[in-house]
Design an enzyme around this catalytic site. Structure first.
Site, mmCIF file in Angstrom:
data_model
loop_
_atom_site.group_PDB
_atom_site.id
_atom_site.type_symbol
_atom_site.label_atom_id
_atom_site.label_comp_id
_atom_site.label_asym_id
_atom_site.label_seq_id
_atom_site.Cartn_x
_atom_site.Cartn_y
_atom_site.Cartn_z
ATOM 1 N N GLU A 226 0.838 -1.211 0.000
ATOM 2 C CA GLU A 226 0.000 0.000 0.000
ATOM 3 C C GLU A 226 0.864 1.250 0.000
ATOM 4 O O GLU A 226 2.037 1.188 0.344
ATOM 5 C CB GLU A 226 -0.879 0.012 1.268
ATOM 6 C CG GLU A 226 -1.739 -1.220 1.421
ATOM 7 C CD GLU A 226 -2.392 -1.302 2.803
ATOM 8 O OE1 GLU A 226 -2.546 -0.253 3.452
ATOM 9 O OE2 GLU A 226 -2.731 -2.417 3.215
ATOM 10 N N LYS B 184 2.196 4.631 1.580
ATOM 11 C CA LYS B 184 2.297 5.187 2.928
ATOM 12 C C LYS B 184 1.986 6.679 2.817
ATOM 13 O O LYS B 184 2.823 7.484 2.401
ATOM 14 C CB LYS B 184 3.687 4.965 3.519
ATOM 15 C CG LYS B 184 3.746 5.394 4.981
ATOM 16 C CD LYS B 184 5.037 4.911 5.634
ATOM 17 C CE LYS B 184 5.031 5.142 7.126
ATOM 18 N NZ LYS B 184 4.902 6.548 7.517
ATOM 19 N N ASP C 64 1.489 10.380 3.564
ATOM 20 C CA ASP C 64 2.213 11.278 4.459
ATOM 21 C C ASP C 64 1.246 12.334 4.997
ATOM 22 O O ASP C 64 1.176 13.452 4.503
ATOM 23 C CB ASP C 64 3.358 11.940 3.688
ATOM 24 C CG ASP C 64 4.368 12.559 4.623
ATOM 25 O OD1 ASP C 64 4.270 12.339 5.841
ATOM 26 O OD2 ASP C 64 5.261 13.266 4.125
ATOM 27 N N ARG D 13 -3.660 10.033 16.921
ATOM 28 C CA ARG D 13 -2.996 8.883 17.516
ATOM 29 C C ARG D 13 -2.525 9.168 18.945
ATOM 30 O O ARG D 13 -2.585 8.313 19.803
ATOM 31 C CB ARG D 13 -1.805 8.458 16.654
ATOM 32 C CG ARG D 13 -1.060 7.280 17.283
ATOM 33 C CD ARG D 13 -0.135 6.600 16.317
ATOM 34 N NE ARG D 13 0.942 7.463 15.889
ATOM 35 C CZ ARG D 13 1.939 7.084 15.108
ATOM 36 N NH1 ARG D 13 1.977 5.846 14.657
ATOM 37 N NH2 ARG D 13 2.876 7.908 14.755
ATOM 38 N N TYR E 131 -6.937 2.472 5.882
ATOM 39 C CA TYR E 131 -6.092 1.323 5.533
ATOM 40 C C TYR E 131 -6.232 0.157 6.511
ATOM 41 O O TYR E 131 -5.615 -0.876 6.328
ATOM 42 C CB TYR E 131 -4.630 1.733 5.400
ATOM 43 C CG TYR E 131 -4.082 2.483 6.599
ATOM 44 C CD1 TYR E 131 -3.844 1.835 7.793
ATOM 45 C CD2 TYR E 131 -3.823 3.846 6.509
ATOM 46 C CE1 TYR E 131 -3.360 2.521 8.891
ATOM 47 C CE2 TYR E 131 -3.339 4.547 7.608
ATOM 48 C CZ TYR E 131 -3.113 3.875 8.789
ATOM 49 O OH TYR E 131 -2.647 4.560 9.869
ATOM 50 N N LYS F 168 10.505 2.820 3.240
ATOM 51 C CA LYS F 168 10.700 4.267 3.053
ATOM 52 C C LYS F 168 11.554 4.547 1.828
ATOM 53 O O LYS F 168 12.401 3.747 1.439
ATOM 54 C CB LYS F 168 11.374 4.845 4.293
ATOM 55 C CG LYS F 168 10.484 4.795 5.529
ATOM 56 C CD LYS F 168 9.940 6.155 5.862
ATOM 57 C CE LYS F 168 8.993 6.111 7.024
ATOM 58 N NZ LYS F 168 9.165 7.161 7.992
ATOM 59 N N CYS G 29 11.826 46.203 -14.091
ATOM 60 C CA CYS G 29 12.244 45.030 -14.857
ATOM 61 C C CYS G 29 13.770 44.934 -14.822
ATOM 62 O O CYS G 29 14.451 45.908 -15.129
ATOM 63 C CB CYS G 29 11.754 45.157 -16.289
ATOM 64 S SG CYS G 29 12.444 43.902 -17.377
ATOM 65 N N CYS H 285 15.056 45.678 -18.751
ATOM 66 C CA CYS H 285 14.923 46.949 -19.464
ATOM 67 C C CYS H 285 14.699 48.135 -18.520
ATOM 68 O O CYS H 285 14.668 49.280 -18.956
ATOM 69 C CB CYS H 285 13.790 46.880 -20.490
ATOM 70 S SG CYS H 285 12.164 46.854 -19.746
ATOM 71 N N CYS I 58 6.617 43.127 -16.427
ATOM 72 C CA CYS I 58 7.235 44.239 -17.120
ATOM 73 C C CYS I 58 6.264 44.640 -18.217
ATOM 74 O O CYS I 58 5.936 43.842 -19.075
ATOM 75 C CB CYS I 58 8.567 43.804 -17.731
ATOM 76 S SG CYS I 58 9.209 44.996 -18.918
ATOM 77 N N CYS J 296 10.336 44.731 -24.426
ATOM 78 C CA CYS J 296 11.425 44.390 -23.509
ATOM 79 C C CYS J 296 12.247 43.255 -24.114
ATOM 80 O O CYS J 296 11.702 42.238 -24.505
ATOM 81 C CB CYS J 296 10.845 43.944 -22.171
ATOM 82 S SG CYS J 296 12.084 43.304 -21.047
HETATM 83 P P1 AMP Z 1 5.506 6.276 11.334
HETATM 84 O O1 AMP Z 1 4.671 7.490 11.666
HETATM 85 O O2 AMP Z 1 6.665 6.555 10.463
HETATM 86 O O3 AMP Z 1 5.773 5.421 12.542
HETATM 87 O O4 AMP Z 1 4.593 5.375 10.418
HETATM 88 C C1 AMP Z 1 3.421 4.816 10.907
HETATM 89 C C2 AMP Z 1 2.266 5.611 10.405
HETATM 90 O O5 AMP Z 1 2.155 5.544 9.000
HETATM 91 C C3 AMP Z 1 0.981 5.067 10.880
HETATM 92 O O6 AMP Z 1 0.659 5.515 12.161
HETATM 93 C C4 AMP Z 1 0.009 5.608 9.887
HETATM 94 O O7 AMP Z 1 -0.504 6.844 10.328
HETATM 95 C C5 AMP Z 1 0.847 5.910 8.659
HETATM 96 N N1 AMP Z 1 0.387 5.205 7.461
HETATM 97 C C6 AMP Z 1 0.188 5.802 6.270
HETATM 98 N N2 AMP Z 1 -0.241 4.932 5.340
HETATM 99 C C7 AMP Z 1 -0.347 3.734 5.957
HETATM 100 C C8 AMP Z 1 -0.768 2.426 5.522
HETATM 101 N N3 AMP Z 1 -1.142 2.190 4.255
HETATM 102 N N4 AMP Z 1 -0.749 1.428 6.428
HETATM 103 C C9 AMP Z 1 -0.350 1.655 7.713
HETATM 104 N N5 AMP Z 1 0.047 2.861 8.169
HETATM 105 C C10 AMP Z 1 0.054 3.894 7.316
HETATM 106 ZN ZN ZN Z 2 11.524 44.644 -19.289
#
Ligand code: AMP
Ligand code: ZN
Length: 678
Positions: free
Chosen positions: A118, A120, A122, A141, A230, A323, A419, A422, A437, A442
């Site tokens: 899957e 990950k 961000d 969390r 997820y 990662k 500018c 010119c 400009c 120019c």
């Molecule tokens: P980390 O914060 O680096 O410890 O990574 C864990 C966090 O990744 C989890 O708490 C989730 O919030 C996040 N995460 C994002 N995508 C996923 C996924 N597909 N499965 C599990 N965790 C995920």
């Molecule tokens: Zn100019």
């Protein structure tokens, strides 16, 4: 005080209709209700709830606009099932190491069920508690056991279902996922903040996390937050009606929970490696949101249970984050360069101390506009964070204030008022962050201007690559488009890397462009807001450049498809003395400023014998034939020495070979269209 029974039924009906519409809009991307219809139902529901507060249910879509339901700000919430974290693998070897320890615990079972891979995401981790299918709590969390209750804010996230769809969900369930922001949403939000004079956010993740913890849910509602699920957890022991992580994701989706794309079931670890590499090298750059890697999960839930978690830790042994090499680095901002584009817009560009990010050396980064520099408080000499994602131009996230010399901080960057090329004072267009400009002549505009003028859809001068234009400009041989027509073979042949033959061809191609129809010339002149289609409309209607130049804005505006702002732009362009001089210079060099009438174009192929072969990019065979015949030509089936030219498309066969053997001219569809004046 209960509402009237018919009100109850109506409120429920409205809730369902609105939620279905939100799901179709945000998750499926297939809106079924128009915005107006949605608003009408929404207002009806809100009015009903205001009149009869007892009708308001916890899954009411009216809560999505951030109604403060009186929840105390950021109360604690004890997760029914603790939220874990993930261990990390930074390479294929790390991943093999993880598998080796997994096999120690689960034996052959480790590999038997395959791996569910899957994205990950961000963003910020989120746990959504549903009771009897209704969203009752959204919590961060926190420390894994206790998080913060952000329910009122979470309800404003449009793609989180307030009530689960489908059936079969356990009575109490915690759906785990990630709240994130798309890059688009993030940038739009930052642009609005710049306009409102507010500081911008550094990245989508921080702003998502910040938005979740807002005091006022109405503020959260205005942030473009999204959600991907997820996993889910069920307190106590429950037997689930499926056996794999893959099915778990499908089940989540069937309940109306958005699930991230690019998931893949891999049979072997080798496939997992390939998936991760493709993700890092290709898909990552195409995604609309940020990821910081992939997550690899042992697919069979039974094997997951066997593997368990690391002793004392919260990290499951059955999953690992794969990662990517970091795509952010710190380096020094050594300067800010300013480029002037074809329309005169000044664009700042960051010059950096070269730094390696993900295997590439980065020296420049985009800065978008001057307001953003001010909003991020970037100063020359600062250490900055630079992000490079895939093939996109590197971006500056912001300065690292801790690394600024407190004793002698660099002075703030001052946006230019003139500018850089010119010296003309710059202007700011109303409602735009860009400054430009205003000097149409120019010199900085010449490169872009010439490239546009000679482009295929404009004057179509073959052999004038961007490199060549640059070379000619640098040598001082050309400046504005009219000067192209003064080039001679002798002058060109004297240039390095340009032989006699190419010089001849180039001069011929430039000369040939003099007979292009007015529509192409108008497009080539780069009048703001005048694209190919508008240029054709104007040329057909006015016939000559002179007539257009003398036209009042109201006359131009009267044309179907041309609005007041385009009309003003065209009129303004022709009103400028320097532009008039350019048009005169072009005419003096014999450039055509007339649009052939239909009748003239109609006869363009009179008496010619033409053969068509292969699949043309836009025209069907019959269409192409009608086009040729309409212009007086005749389409024949086979190539002979009497054939005037052959029009080729994709997958052309023997006719092309024959034409080449006989020395018959071969052209493509674009050229055919040009010859018939289309
Ligand atoms: P980390 O914060 O680096 O410890 O990574 C864990 C966090 O990744 C989890 O708490 C989730 O919030 C996040 N995460 C994002 N995508 C996923 C996924 N597909 N499965 C599990 N965790 C995920
Ligand atoms: Zn100019």
């Amino acid at each position: 005080m209960a509402g009237p029974p018919e009100g109850l039924a109506r409120a429920q009906w409205l809730r369902e209709a609105l939620e279905r519409a939100a799901h179709e809009y945000y998750v499926l991307d297939q809106p079924a209700l128009s915005d107006a219809e949605y608003d009408r139902l929404f207002h009806e529901l809100r009015a009903l709830e205001q009149a009869h507060p007892a009708l308001r249910a916890p899954d009411s879509p009216t809560l999505r606009v951030g109604t403060d339901v009186g929840a105390s700000h950021l109360a604690k919430y004890a997760h029914l099932v603790p939220m874990g974290s993930l261990s990390n693998a930074f390479s294929d070897e790390d991943l093999e190491g993880w598998a080796a320890s997994g096999r120690d615990v689960a034996g052959d079972d480790f590999d038997r069920s395959g791996f569910c891979c899957e994205l990950k995401i961000d963003g910020a981790s989120m746990s959504l508690t549903y009771r009897d299918g209704v969203l009752v709590t959204g919590a961060t969390r926190g420390n894994g056991n206790v998080g913060e209750d952000v329910t009122a804010n979470v309800r404003t996230i449009r793609d989180i279902p307030l009530r689960l769809a489908g059936s079969g969900w356990p009575a109490v369930i915690e759906i785990r996922g990630e709240v994130y922001m798309t890059f688009d949403g993030f940038e739009r939000m930052n642009e609005e903040r710049v306009r409102a004079g507010e500081p911008v956010f550094a990245n989508p993740r921080n702003s998502a996390a910040g938005a979740l913890r807002q005091k006022d849910p109405a503020v959260t509602a205005r942030r473009p937050l999204r959600f991907f699920g997820y996993a889910f957890a069920v307190p106590g022991t429950t037997t689930l009606p499926f056996a794999t992580q893959w099915e778990l994701l499908e089940t989540l989706a069937s309940w109306g929970v958005p699930v991230a794309p690019h998931r893949q079931l891999c049979a072997t670890l080798a496939e997992v490696h390939a998936w991760a590499h493709a993700l890092e090298s290709t898909h990552r750059a195409e995604l609309a949101f940020a990821i910081d890697g992939g997550v690899v999960k042992v697919n069979a839930l039974a094997t997951q249970a066997d593997l368990g978690s690391t002793a004392g830790g919260r990290e499951p042994r059955w999953a690992i984050a794969r990662k990517f090499a970091p795509d952010v680095a710190e380096t020094r901002l050594v300067g800010i360069e300013i480029q002037v584009g074809r329309t005169g817009v000044l664009t700042p560009r960051a010059v950096l101390d070269p730094v390696e990010i993900g295997g590439t050396t980065v020296t420049y980064a985009t800065l978008h506009n001057f307001d953003l520099i001010a909003a991020k408080d970037l100063r020359i000499g600062d250490v900055v964070q630079v992000k490079r994602a895939g093939e996109v131009i590197p971006q500056i996230l912001g300065p690292v204030p801790e690394r600024r010399d407190a004793a002698q901080p660099p002075s703030p960057f001052v946006a230019p008022t003139a500018c850089p090329v010119c010296g003309t004072p710059v202007v700011r267009i109303a409602d735009e962050v860009a400054v430009r400009c205003p000097n149409e002549r120019c010199p900085a505009r010449h490169l872009e201007e010439l490239i546009h003028f000679t482009a295929r859809a404009a004057m179509d001068i073959r052999g004038l690559s961007e490199q060549r234009v640059r070379q000619l400009l640098d040598a001082g041989l050309i400046s504005d488009p009219a000067t192209l027509y003064d080039l001679t073979e002798d002058v060109l042949a004297a240039l390095p890397r340009l032989g006699e033959k190419s010089a001849q061809q180039l001069v011929a191609a430039i000369a040939a462009s003099k007979t292009q129809p007015l529509s192409r010339l108008l497009f080539g002149l780069g009048i703001p807001d005048v694209g190919e289609e508008t240029a054709k409309l104007l040329a057909r209607h006015f016939g000559t450049a002179e007539a257009l130049q003398q036209a009042a804005p109201t006359e131009i505006e009267g044309l179907h498809g041309v609005g007041p702002s385009i009309a003003a732009s065209v009129h303004g362009w022709f009103a400028s003395e320097s532009n008039q001089a350019l048009v005169r210079a072009l005419i003096a060099r014999g450039v055509n400023t007339v649009e052939p009438t239909r009748a003239e174009a109609d006869g363009a192929l009179r008496g010619l014998k033409i053969v068509i072969t292969g699949t043309l990019p836009t025209l069907g065979r019959t269409e192409a034939k009608e086009l040729v015949e309409g212009a007086g030509g005749k389409v024949t089936d086979s190539v002979s020495k009497n054939t005037d030219f052959l029009v080729v498309g994709a997958d052309a066969g023997s006719k092309l070979d024959k034409a080449k053997a006989l020395g018959v001219e071969v052209i493509d569809e674009a050229e055919l269209l040009r010859r018939v004046g289309r």
